[in-house]
Write an enzyme that holds these catalytic residues in place. Structure first.
Site, PDB file in Angstrom:
ATOM      1  N   HIS A 208     -11.015  -2.194   3.654  1.00 34.19           N
ATOM      2  CA  HIS A 208     -10.897  -1.776   5.058  1.00 34.19           C
ATOM      3  C   HIS A 208     -11.634  -0.469   5.341  1.00 34.19           C
ATOM      4  O   HIS A 208     -11.709  -0.031   6.490  1.00 34.19           O
ATOM      5  CB  HIS A 208      -9.408  -1.625   5.405  1.00 34.19           C
ATOM      6  CG  HIS A 208      -8.769  -0.541   4.606  1.00 34.19           C
ATOM      7  ND1 HIS A 208      -8.576  -0.610   3.232  1.00 34.19           N
ATOM      8  CD2 HIS A 208      -8.338   0.684   4.965  1.00 34.19           C
ATOM      9  CE1 HIS A 208      -8.034   0.509   2.805  1.00 34.19           C
ATOM     10  NE2 HIS A 208      -7.874   1.311   3.819  1.00 34.19           N
ATOM     11  N   ASP A 209     -12.151   0.156   4.254  1.00 30.91           N
ATOM     12  CA  ASP A 209     -12.899   1.415   4.432  1.00 30.91           C
ATOM     13  C   ASP A 209     -14.399   1.220   4.264  1.00 30.91           C
ATOM     14  O   ASP A 209     -15.160   2.182   4.415  1.00 30.91           O
ATOM     15  CB  ASP A 209     -12.470   2.438   3.362  1.00 30.91           C
ATOM     16  CG  ASP A 209     -11.070   2.943   3.539  1.00 30.91           C
ATOM     17  OD1 ASP A 209     -10.455   3.334   2.537  1.00 30.91           O
ATOM     18  OD2 ASP A 209     -10.587   2.931   4.689  1.00 30.91           O
TER      19      ASP A 209
ATOM     20  N   ASP B 214      -2.734   4.841  -2.483  1.00 30.60           N
ATOM     21  CA  ASP B 214      -3.727   5.504  -1.635  1.00 30.60           C
ATOM     22  C   ASP B 214      -4.056   6.906  -2.168  1.00 30.60           C
ATOM     23  O   ASP B 214      -3.153   7.702  -2.422  1.00 30.60           O
ATOM     24  CB  ASP B 214      -3.118   5.622  -0.229  1.00 30.60           C
ATOM     25  CG  ASP B 214      -4.133   6.042   0.798  1.00 30.60           C
ATOM     26  OD1 ASP B 214      -5.078   5.286   1.020  1.00 30.60           O
ATOM     27  OD2 ASP B 214      -3.966   7.135   1.363  1.00 30.60           O
TER      28      ASP B 214
ATOM     29  N   GLU C  57      -6.135   4.072  -6.012  1.00 29.75           N
ATOM     30  CA  GLU C  57      -7.398   4.385  -5.331  1.00 29.75           C
ATOM     31  C   GLU C  57      -7.791   5.782  -5.777  1.00 29.75           C
ATOM     32  O   GLU C  57      -7.145   6.764  -5.429  1.00 29.75           O
ATOM     33  CB  GLU C  57      -7.240   4.348  -3.820  1.00 29.75           C
ATOM     34  CG  GLU C  57      -8.585   4.557  -3.135  1.00 29.75           C
ATOM     35  CD  GLU C  57      -8.479   5.051  -1.721  1.00 29.75           C
ATOM     36  OE1 GLU C  57      -7.531   5.777  -1.408  1.00 29.75           O
ATOM     37  OE2 GLU C  57      -9.335   4.702  -0.917  1.00 29.75           O
TER      38      GLU C  57
ATOM     39  N   ASP D 180       0.862  -1.181   0.000  1.00 29.78           N
ATOM     40  CA  ASP D 180       0.000   0.000   0.000  1.00 29.78           C
ATOM     41  C   ASP D 180       0.903   1.237   0.000  1.00 29.78           C
ATOM     42  O   ASP D 180       1.679   1.434   0.939  1.00 29.78           O
ATOM     43  CB  ASP D 180      -0.891   0.001   1.253  1.00 29.78           C
ATOM     44  CG  ASP D 180      -2.209   0.730   1.018  1.00 29.78           C
ATOM     45  OD1 ASP D 180      -3.261   0.245   1.471  1.00 29.78           O
ATOM     46  OD2 ASP D 180      -2.177   1.784   0.348  1.00 29.78           O
TER      47      ASP D 180
HETATM   48  O1  TEU Z   1      -9.099   6.306   1.762  1.00 32.93           O
HETATM   49  C1  TEU Z   1      -9.361   7.447   0.969  1.00 32.93           C
HETATM   50  C2  TEU Z   1     -10.754   7.856   1.027  1.00 32.93           C
HETATM   51  O2  TEU Z   1     -11.289   8.423   0.117  1.00 32.93           O
HETATM   52  C3  TEU Z   1     -11.448   7.633   2.281  1.00 32.93           C
HETATM   53  O3  TEU Z   1     -12.035   8.861   2.656  1.00 32.93           O
HETATM   54  C4  TEU Z   1     -12.492   6.593   2.047  1.00 32.93           C
HETATM   55  O4  TEU Z   1     -13.143   6.813   0.827  1.00 32.93           O
HETATM   56  C5  TEU Z   1     -13.487   6.718   3.145  1.00 32.93           C
HETATM   57  O5  TEU Z   1     -12.757   6.404   4.280  1.00 32.93           O
HETATM   58  C6  TEU Z   1     -14.644   5.785   2.929  1.00 32.93           C
HETATM   59  O6  TEU Z   1     -15.442   5.870   4.076  1.00 32.93           O
HETATM   60  C7  TEU Z   1      -7.703   6.031   1.836  1.00 32.93           C
HETATM   61  C8  TEU Z   1      -7.498   4.812   2.709  1.00 32.93           C
HETATM   62  O7  TEU Z   1      -8.114   3.684   2.084  1.00 32.93           O
HETATM   63  C9  TEU Z   1      -8.105   5.112   4.047  1.00 32.93           C
HETATM   64  O8  TEU Z   1      -8.052   3.966   4.913  1.00 32.93           O
HETATM   65  C10 TEU Z   1      -7.322   6.251   4.682  1.00 32.93           C
HETATM   66  O9  TEU Z   1      -7.933   6.602   5.907  1.00 32.93           O
HETATM   67  C11 TEU Z   1      -7.285   7.467   3.741  1.00 32.93           C
HETATM   68  O10 TEU Z   1      -7.022   7.144   2.394  1.00 32.93           O
HETATM   69  C12 TEU Z   1      -6.171   8.402   4.171  1.00 32.93           C
HETATM   70  O11 TEU Z   1      -4.933   7.777   3.915  1.00 32.93           O
END
Ligand code: TEU
Length: 558
Positions: free
Chosen positions: A329-330, A201, A257, A99
């Protein structure tokens, strides 16, 4: 003609190390724990692991705030542990994709420690500093993704720095060539170690416009930064430079992403011939239905889901490659969000969702526990949450009086990122076999039923269904490269589509409801010469009954 490559034919498994497997009893997953579970992943049949960040971090955002890109986080182990895991994965024919979090660092990264020291520090322009407004307030009205303003005042130099996420995640200044060089050098270091690619990311946010004006508030507390910091003026220039200086020099896989990306933009980020990335994560299907920003307590109508996912299937075709996912994970657990996690339907609907996704064109991503049909956690108190995004959103929406406690709890129960971050459920022993200690976040109470050990022993489990789907993708090129066509676009109950490749056809039919649905199989698939490739029910299928059973999924092949 779509060029055939290994990462188009692969199935990727995402590991969130903090919650995957704890080997030393501190209640936090670690790299030795991952190594101890590689045979499990080999049994599942996946080809690539996407490893969420394992780098040194103060864990303000669980590792997405990196303080040293070339050291391993203390809680996760050592670089020797990493090297052992990489070697053991490669021995099993499993690739490791790291990542890459380079839109921002931790505020504890040495670059930022230096940058904030003085206006003339050599690292000053590694980050985005601005004077406050005349009245001393933030340089503009932008809001952070984690609530609050997107700027933090720094006394030492009487200026603000930009952080699109937490105040402990200052944004890097990608317009600074020295930043790009530092990042590319670090990426080269990891590639020379033998890793197999990067998940990037928020890569669509690395380029900001020169001017950073106030954004639209649309009735919210803060302005929207996206017109000035998503798909910015130089994002493609920087990705082409990254490709030329690093990516093109290794046989690696890259996925960006790209929050907010459209199909047209995806053709640029991940086009067959644009020399940027291999594919992107788009967010249209998981961003549907937001009421308070992303937050809502209502499900998305199937017609909207089908329309969005079909658009990405048909409009990228031949020009760029899709990533396919329900979870990460999000995101909350798909069986709770799009399926039905009641005990009598959890298993069936998890298999139905897996069929619906894995039969599409693109590279499928399985998030840890999705292959078990893990569900959302039954949160009932704010003390159970750990995620900065959820905790801050509650404070902001409820604290400002715009949303009641009850409604916000319903929204968090449906969509909090912590739903995906409860520990992996390995067996029916204490804490689901995840740790001998006290887990950093509670284990889902349904682990006695939903766990890898039980499901490996049960040929009819969700685990074995995912294993079959992954195996089919290796046997049938039509699953990877076949053209997609949506059927029954107006049905709010059935998601049906065909795949076609060199005269071969598949019919994929999924009942997204807990009711029987009338379904007449198209003539071409009605006869017995159409074979059943996979189904989540045993016995007569819809060709004989003319009906689909609750959450029935079936794939006919001709
Ligand atoms: O997520 C980016 C992002 O757009 C997040 O706001 C995500 O869409 C949101 O959490 C959905 O509810 C990336 C990573 O995947 C995330 O875990 C990190 O917290 C974020 O970037 C900052 O690095």
């Amino acid at each position: 003609m779509i060029k055939e490559t290994w990462w188009k034919e692969a199935v990727v498994y995402q590991i969130y190390p903090r919650s995957f497997m704890d080997s030393d009893g501190d209640g936090i997953g670690d790299i030795k724990g991952i190594t101890s579970k590689l045979d499990y992943l080999k049994l599942l049949g996946i080809d690539v692991i996407w490893l969420s960040p394992v780098y040194k971090s103060p864990n303000d955002d669980n590792g997405y705030d990196i303080s040293d890109y070339q050291e391993i986080m203390d809680e996760f182990g050592t670089m020797e542990d990493f090297d052992e895991m990489l070697g053991e994965a490669h021995k099993r024919g499993i690739k490791i994709v790291m990542d890459l979090v380079v839109n921002h660092t931790s505020d504890e990264h040495q670059w930022f420690v230096e940058s904030r020291k003085s206006l003339d520090n050599p690292y000053r322009d590694y980050y985005i500093w601005r004077k406050g407004k005349e009245d001393g307030s933030e340089p503009n009205n932008w809001g952070s993704c984690f609530s609050g303003p997107a700027w933090k005042y720094d006394e030492a130099t009487d200026m603000y720095f930009l952080h699109l996420f937490s105040p402990k995640q200052p944004d890097l200044n990608w317009d600074n060539e020295a930043v790009r060089k530092s990042v590319f050098d670090m990426m080269t270091w990891w590639c020379d170690k033998g890793i197999d690619g990067f998940r990037m990311d928020v890569i669509s946010m690395i380029s900001k416009t020169k001017e950073l004006p106030d954004g639209e508030t649309r009735g919210g507390l803060y302005g929207d930064f996206s017109p000035y910091s998503v798909h910015g003026p130089n994002v493609h220039k920087y990705l082409k430079e990254m490709n030329e200086k690093v990516l093109s020099r290794y046989d690696i896989m890259t996925v960006g992403e790209a929050a907010g990306v459209t199909v047209e933009q995806a053709k640029q980020y991940a086009g067959e011939h644009t020399d940027e990335l291999n594919m992107v994560f788009q967010f249209e299907h998981v961003d549907l239905g937001g009421k308070y920003g992303k937050w809502s307590d209502t499900r998305v109508p199937l017609t909207e889901l089908k329309k969005t996912m079909s658009k990405w299937q048909t409009e990228l075709k031949g020009e760029a490659w899709n990533s396919l996912y329900w979870e990460n994970h999000d995101q909350p657990r798909s069986v709770s969000r799009f399926g039905d996690d009641r005990p009598q339907y959890r298993d069936l609907s998890a298999k139905m969702l897996a069929t619906c996704l894995h039969m599409m064109q693109g590279t499928p991503y399985v998030y840890q526990g999705e292959e078990l049909g893990m569900t959302n956690y039954p949160f009932n108190d704010m003390s159970q949450f750990r995620d900065i995004e959820s905790i801050n959103a509650y404070k902001e929406w409820v604290g400002s009086g715009r949303v009641s406690h009850e409604e916000m709890m319903r929204c968090l129960c449906l969509k909090s990122r912590d739903n995906a971050r409860t520990p992996m459920q390995w067996d029916a022993s204490g804490h689901a076999g995840f740790t001998k200690g006290i887990p950093w976040i509670a284990v889902n109470p349904n682990y006695q039923e939903v766990n890898a050990s039980r499901e490996i022993a049960d040929e009819e489990s969700v685990f074995h269904y995912y294993k079959k789907l992954i195996g089919l993708r290796k046997q049938h090129k039509i699953m990877v490269y076949g053209d997609y066509e949506l059927l029954l676009p107006d049905s709010g109950e059935i998601f049906a589509y065909t795949r076609t490749l060199d005269g071969e056809r598949l019919l994929v039919v999924c009942n997204f409801t807990d009711k029987e649905q009338e379904f007449r199989v198209p003539e071409a698939f009605a006869g017995d010469e159409a074979l059943c490739m996979i189904a989540n029910y045993k016995g007569d299928d819809c060709r004989k009954s003319g009906k689909l059973r609750p959450y029935e999924a079936i794939v006919l092949q001709k």
